[in-house]
Design an enzyme around this catalytic site. Structure first.
Site, PDB file in Angstrom:
ATOM      1  CB  SER A   1      -0.901   0.016   1.242  1.00 52.52           C
ATOM      2  OG  SER A   1      -0.117   0.018   2.423  1.00 52.52           O
TER       3      SER A   1
ATOM      4  CG  HIS B   1      -3.568  -1.328  -2.278  1.00 47.70           C
ATOM      5  ND1 HIS B   1      -3.946  -0.023  -2.101  1.00 47.70           N
ATOM      6  CD2 HIS B   1      -3.439  -1.851  -1.019  1.00 47.70           C
ATOM      7  CE1 HIS B   1      -4.049   0.236  -0.810  1.00 47.70           C
ATOM      8  NE2 HIS B   1      -3.744  -0.853  -0.135  1.00 47.70           N
TER       9      HIS B   1
ATOM     10  CD  GLU C   1      -5.513   2.119  -4.869  1.00 52.71           C
ATOM     11  OE1 GLU C   1      -5.836   3.307  -4.923  1.00 52.71           O
ATOM     12  OE2 GLU C   1      -4.608   1.684  -4.125  1.00 52.71           O
TER      13      GLU C   1
ATOM     14  CG  ASN D   1      -3.321   5.008   1.120  1.00 50.91           C
ATOM     15  OD1 ASN D   1      -4.257   5.276   1.863  1.00 50.91           O
ATOM     16  ND2 ASN D   1      -2.748   3.813   1.107  1.00 50.91           N
TER      17      ASN D   1
END
Length: 531
Positions: free
Chosen positions: A151, A172, A184, A222
């Site tokens: 991540s 991910h 992802e 993120n």
């Protein structure tokens, strides 16, 4: 190493035509078939979750962990999970038996030799991951897709030392993997497009919602999500509002599922702060990603959130949760004047009328005139003290003014209590609770949404992901009520850009300066309007 694995290594290094054909097989973007083995390396919560997803999708699954006995323990834990699914009616007994028959613990990496896809979910340490994949590459076939669930690390860097970096991709998953739909699919610098497509189609076949993205710090979620936490922390650090009130504003006015303070307590303050710091450092300390000193102090004090019993809030037995600031009842004005178009706040006019408040419309620059002469304005990035001698009360942006259960107001020291009471009573007449915060530019929801839109637009323009995938990722990955680009489109490019520019004037650090992506969209909208 077993004889089968030795043979595999020998053939892979030869010039045999059959070996080359085998290496090419399956690299055309087709999903990994359910008859092919999926291996998961790492048997923690995430590894077990990914294994469960692949198992329920019909694959033979092999679990491996470098710690002796861990893989067998994970198989037992997964079997127990399947049993619970049967008990809840989410899986029938026959499917459970078939799945358990396809699940195996691997005590030696050589047992992963025939895997079509290997997904790693081990410690977030670049050197450790690089060693793992270097070892795996000596074991599996050249047609095996290698994937990392990282991540925070660079997919490109993890694959950097591989002989065949083109077959390496990021997958991910979000925790808990069996429940959250988003994955992802991250293409490193050397990832073969067909491999990325194969990974995409595979997880899509598992019932997930994949999004494609380039290998950038934080990927989509993120990277784009940083302002949701950062702006709340900035408002807190400026002393404008307490954590409970900020959470309530974003939840009950902004429509977000959780507030940033309660969410970071759930995630873990150390984890959230580490991700923020990692993204900031990866972007060479770009001020748009600057971490919070207040959160750093919280981590240093050991107040990590729920897992330590105390974070922004206490989780000790019997501890009372702080309540958001809520204004006392005030009398609603009988009439108001609306001058000009209120923009995103325009739906309020009909709500006021439905509540029995007389509304008179006049030309103007978009604000409400209260009976005492005070002005009520939508947050625009400026501060009320700048409007001397006018008395200004700002109201925050809402996702849906009709459905919002709380409205947030801000005002300066010069504003008369009578003016503030009129503003409070006006929104209470709509059946809403009202929170009053300090005179902070952009308030809470407005500045957060503007920054989310800025980072999202910048990611799209830099080729990180498509606009559709960015919005999908933010809705599914972190449960946002709307994609940031979707929300920005409703607000209009000019309003987003103007709000950011106003914030930039008041905080000239570069943090709030509109990205070229937002500035370009604003210019295009102006050009369209002039035609």
């Amino acid at each position: 190493m077993s004889a089968d694995v030795s043979t595999n290594v020998t053939v892979r290094g030869s010039d045999d035509v059959t070996a080359r054909e085998t290496a090419a097989e399956g690299q055309d973007g087709a999903a990994v078939g359910p008859d092919r083995t999926v291996a998961v390396v790492g048997t923690g919560t995430m590894g077990q979750g990914i294994a469960q997803v692949a198992l329920v999708a019909g694959h033979p699954v092999r679990l491996y962990d470098s710690a002796p006995g861990r893989a067998a323990e994970a198989v037992a834990a997964l079997t127990a999970r399947l049993d619970r699914l049967v008990e809840k009616g989410r899986l029938d007994a026959a499917a459970r038996e078939a799945a358990v028959g396809r699940l195996h613990a691997a005590e030696d990496p050589a047992e992963l030799a025939d895997a079509a896809l290997v997904i790693e979910a081990i410690v977030e340490d670049l050197a450790v991951k690089q060693r793992l994949f270097a070892d795996l590459e000596k074991i599996v076939g050249d047609d095996t897709v290698l994937a990392t669930n990282t991540s925070s690390l660079s997919v490109t860097a993890i694959a950097g030392g591989l002989r065949l970096p083109g077959r390496f991709v990021g997958l991910h998953f979000f925790n808990p993997a069996p429940l959250l739909p988003l994955v992802e699919v991250v293409s490193g610098f050397a990832t073969d497009p067909d491999v990325a497509t194969r990974a995409y189609e595979t997880v899509k076949g598992w019932g997930k919602t994949p999004v494609r993205c380039a290998d950038t710090p934080g990927f989509i979620v993120n990277r784009v999500a940083r302002p949701f936490y950062a702006e709340a922390l900035r408002v807190f650090e400026e002393g404008a509002a307490d954590p409970a009130t900020i959470d309530a504003a974003l939840r009950e006015c902004g429509g977000f599922r959780m507030g940033p303070f309660e969410l970071t307590d759930l995630i873990g303050q150390d984890v959230n702060e580490a991700v923020t710091r990692s993204v900031w450092e990866s972007f060479h300390q770009d001020p748009k990603f600057t971490p919070s000193l207040a959160q750093r102090r919280l981590v240093e004090s050991g107040r990590l959130g729920r897992k330590s019993g105390h974070g922004w809030f206490s989780y000790a037995e019997g501890a009372e949760r702080p309540e958001p600031h809520t204004a006392a009842p005030a009398e609603a004005p009988k009439r108001i004047v609306v001058e000009g178009d209120l923009g995103p706040g325009e739906p309020l006019v009909a709500l006021f009328e439905e509540a029995g408040i007389a509304v008179r419309r006049k030309k103007g620059d978009g604000h409400i005139v209260l009976p005492g002469g005070g002005l009520l304005m939508l947050a625009d990035g400026e501060s009320s003290f700048e409007f001397f001698p006018d008395e200004i009360v700002y109201f925050d942006l809402a996702l849906d003014y009709a459905r919002a259960s709380r409205m947030v107001l801000s005002t300066g020291r010069r504003t008369a209590p009578e003016t503030l009471a009129e503003a409070v009573g006006l929104f209470q007449a709509l059946g809403k609770q009202v929170s009053v915060i300090g005179d902070v530019p952009g308030m809470i929801v407005a500045r957060t949404v503007a920054m989310l839109a800025d980072l999202a637009a910048d990611a799209v323009d830099r080729g990180v992901a498509t606009a559709e995938d960015v919005d999908t990722a933010m809705r599914l990955g972190v449960n946002y009520p709307a994609g940031p680009l979707e929300w920005a489109e409703k607000l209009g490019p000019r309003r987003v850009c103007d709000l950011l520019r106003a914030l930039h004037e008041r905080y000239p650090t570069g943090r709030y300066g509109p990205s070229q992506a937002v500035a370009r969209r604003c210019a295009e909208a102006d050009e369209e309007d002039s035609r």
